[in-house]
Scaffold this motif. Structure first.
Motif, short mmCIF file in Angstrom:
data_model
loop_
_atom_site.label_atom_id
_atom_site.label_comp_id
_atom_site.label_asym_id
_atom_site.label_seq_id
_atom_site.Cartn_x
_atom_site.Cartn_y
_atom_site.Cartn_z
N GLY A 1 0.89 -1.03 -0.05
CA GLY A 1 0.10 -0.02 0.03
C GLY A 1 0.84 1.38 0.06
N LYS A 2 1.95 1.33 0.92
CA LYS A 2 2.95 2.45 0.63
C LYS A 2 3.63 2.77 -0.66
CE LYS A 2 3.81 2.41 5.72
NZ LYS A 2 4.93 2.34 6.72
N ILE A 3 3.98 1.52 -1.21
CA ILE A 3 4.51 1.64 -2.60
C ILE A 3 3.42 2.01 -3.69
CG2 ILE A 3 5.55 0.27 -4.43
CD1 ILE A 3 6.92 -1.51 -2.11
N GLY A 4 2.33 1.48 -3.52
CA GLY A 4 1.33 2.05 -4.45
C GLY A 4 1.56 1.40 -6.00
N GLY A 5 0.60 1.90 -6.71
CA GLY A 5 0.68 1.85 -8.19
C GLY A 5 -0.20 0.74 -8.65
N GLU A 6 -0.20 0.47 -9.99
CA GLU A 6 -1.22 -0.50 -10.34
C GLU A 6 -0.84 -2.09 -10.20
OE1 GLU A 6 -4.02 -0.42 -12.16
OE2 GLU A 6 -4.09 1.69 -12.20
N LYS A 7 0.44 -2.38 -10.22
CA LYS A 7 1.20 -3.68 -9.86
C LYS A 7 0.58 -4.12 -8.59
CE LYS A 7 5.28 -3.53 -12.83
NZ LYS A 7 6.82 -3.54 -12.93
N ALA A 8 0.71 -3.11 -7.51
CA ALA A 8 0.61 -3.36 -6.03
C ALA A 8 -1.08 -3.68 -5.95
CB ALA A 8 0.89 -2.36 -5.04
N ILE A 9 -1.82 -2.87 -6.67
CA ILE A 9 -3.25 -3.02 -6.50
C ILE A 9 -3.61 -4.47 -6.77
CG2 ILE A 9 -5.41 -2.20 -7.37
CD1 ILE A 9 -4.62 0.50 -7.59
N SER B 1 -5.54 -10.20 -1.63
CA SER B 1 -5.54 -10.36 -0.04
C SER B 1 -6.83 -9.98 0.34
CB SER B 1 -4.50 -9.04 0.29
OG SER B 1 -3.32 -9.56 0.17
N LEU B 2 -7.82 -9.45 -0.21
CA LEU B 2 -9.13 -9.15 0.10
C LEU B 2 -9.78 -10.48 0.47
CD1 LEU B 2 -10.32 -6.28 -2.16
CD2 LEU B 2 -9.41 -6.19 0.22
N GLN B 3 -9.36 -11.62 -0.24
CA GLN B 3 -9.59 -12.98 0.16
C GLN B 3 -8.93 -13.75 1.19
OE1 GLN B 3 -12.52 -13.57 -1.36
NE2 GLN B 3 -12.20 -11.33 -2.43
N ASP B 4 -7.97 -12.99 1.93
CA ASP B 4 -7.32 -13.93 3.05
C ASP B 4 -8.34 -14.26 4.02
OD1 ASP B 4 -4.01 -13.89 3.43
OD2 ASP B 4 -5.13 -14.13 5.35
N VAL C 1 -5.63 -9.32 7.72
CA VAL C 1 -4.66 -9.17 6.30
C VAL C 1 -5.88 -8.52 5.57
CG1 VAL C 1 -3.91 -10.48 4.41
CG2 VAL C 1 -3.46 -11.01 6.57
N ARG C 2 -6.99 -8.90 5.62
CA ARG C 2 -8.13 -8.15 4.84
C ARG C 2 -8.43 -6.85 5.18
NH1 ARG C 2 -10.98 -12.82 6.28
NH2 ARG C 2 -12.72 -11.77 7.21
N VAL C 3 -8.34 -6.48 6.33
CA VAL C 3 -8.36 -5.13 6.84
C VAL C 3 -7.12 -4.36 6.32
CG1 VAL C 3 -8.27 -3.44 8.89
CG2 VAL C 3 -9.78 -5.59 9.01
N ALA D 1 -4.98 -0.23 2.81
CA ALA D 1 -4.06 -0.03 1.53
C ALA D 1 -4.83 0.59 0.29
CB ALA D 1 -3.11 -1.02 1.38
N LEU D 2 -5.76 -0.15 -0.27
CA LEU D 2 -6.48 0.21 -1.32
C LEU D 2 -6.97 1.58 -1.18
CD1 LEU D 2 -7.92 -3.19 -2.28
CD2 LEU D 2 -6.32 -2.05 -3.50
N GLY D 3 -7.58 1.88 0.08
CA GLY D 3 -8.26 3.27 0.08
C GLY D 3 -6.94 4.39 0.02
N GLU D 4 -5.90 4.02 0.71
CA GLU D 4 -4.87 5.12 0.70
C GLU D 4 -4.46 5.18 -0.76
OE1 GLU D 4 -3.73 6.86 3.30
OE2 GLU D 4 -5.27 5.96 4.43
#
Length: 169
Positions: free
Chosen positions: A98-106, A112-115, A120-122, A127-130
């Motif tokens: 999330g700190k790195i950001g960018g399309e690849k990270a997204i 990870s939303l399925q972890d 981890v999901r939180v 991170a996606l919101g940031e």
């Protein structure tokens, strides 16, 4: 100014050397310090130390440092830690992506939303919101129906952050 650069380089070299120290506490502190310095050229070196490291605290600090440095070249290496058996590693990895950001990270954060681990999901949701790209809104809408209250709360908050950015523009 030249002297300051030389002193900074001396500090970096010393800290890089300490990544090989026999005490894991020293290695962990060196990784933390290198992350604070934030020199993006250190990413490959930190990744190579991460790959060979067995101590949990050192691994966590190396992952954090890579997030602080923010070099996108680290994303594929960090992504492999999203499937680590230790949930703390997955949490810190999601935070760093999330700190790195960018399309690849997204794309990795969306996975990870399925972890199975709530934290981890939180963390992935936050991170996606940031990162704040509108493309993730459908994924965050789905997370609003997660079985866990804290995940749903984070998703609602993330949607608000993203929506407010685009409402202003």
């Amino acid at each position: 100014m030249v002297q300051q650069l030389n002193n900074t380089q001396i500090a970096i070299n010393t800290l890089l050397n300490k990544l090989n120290d026999s005490l894991p506490q020293i290695r962990a502190k060196a990784a933390e310090a290198l992350g604070k310095i934030g020199n993006s050229s250190l990413a490959d070196t930190l990744v190579s130390h991460l790959i060979g490291e067995n101590d949990l605290n050192v691994r966590l600090n190396l992952i954090r440092a890579l997030g602080e440095i923010g070099n996108e070249s680290a994303i594929p290496y960090l992504a492999s830690y999203l499937s680590d058996t230790n949930p703390d590693i997955r949490i810190i990895t999601a935070e760093s992506l999330g700190k790195i950001g960018g399309e690849k990270a997204i794309s990795y954060l969306i996975q990870s939303l399925q972890d199975t681990e709530v934290k981890v999901r939180v963390t992935a949701t936050i991170a996606l919101g940031e990162i704040g790209l509108e493309d993730v809104i459908p994924d965050l809408v789905n997370v609003c129906y997660d079985e866990d209250d804290s995940v749903r709360f984070s998703a609602v908050d993330a949607l608000g952050k993203i929506g407010s950015r685009y409402a202003v523009n």
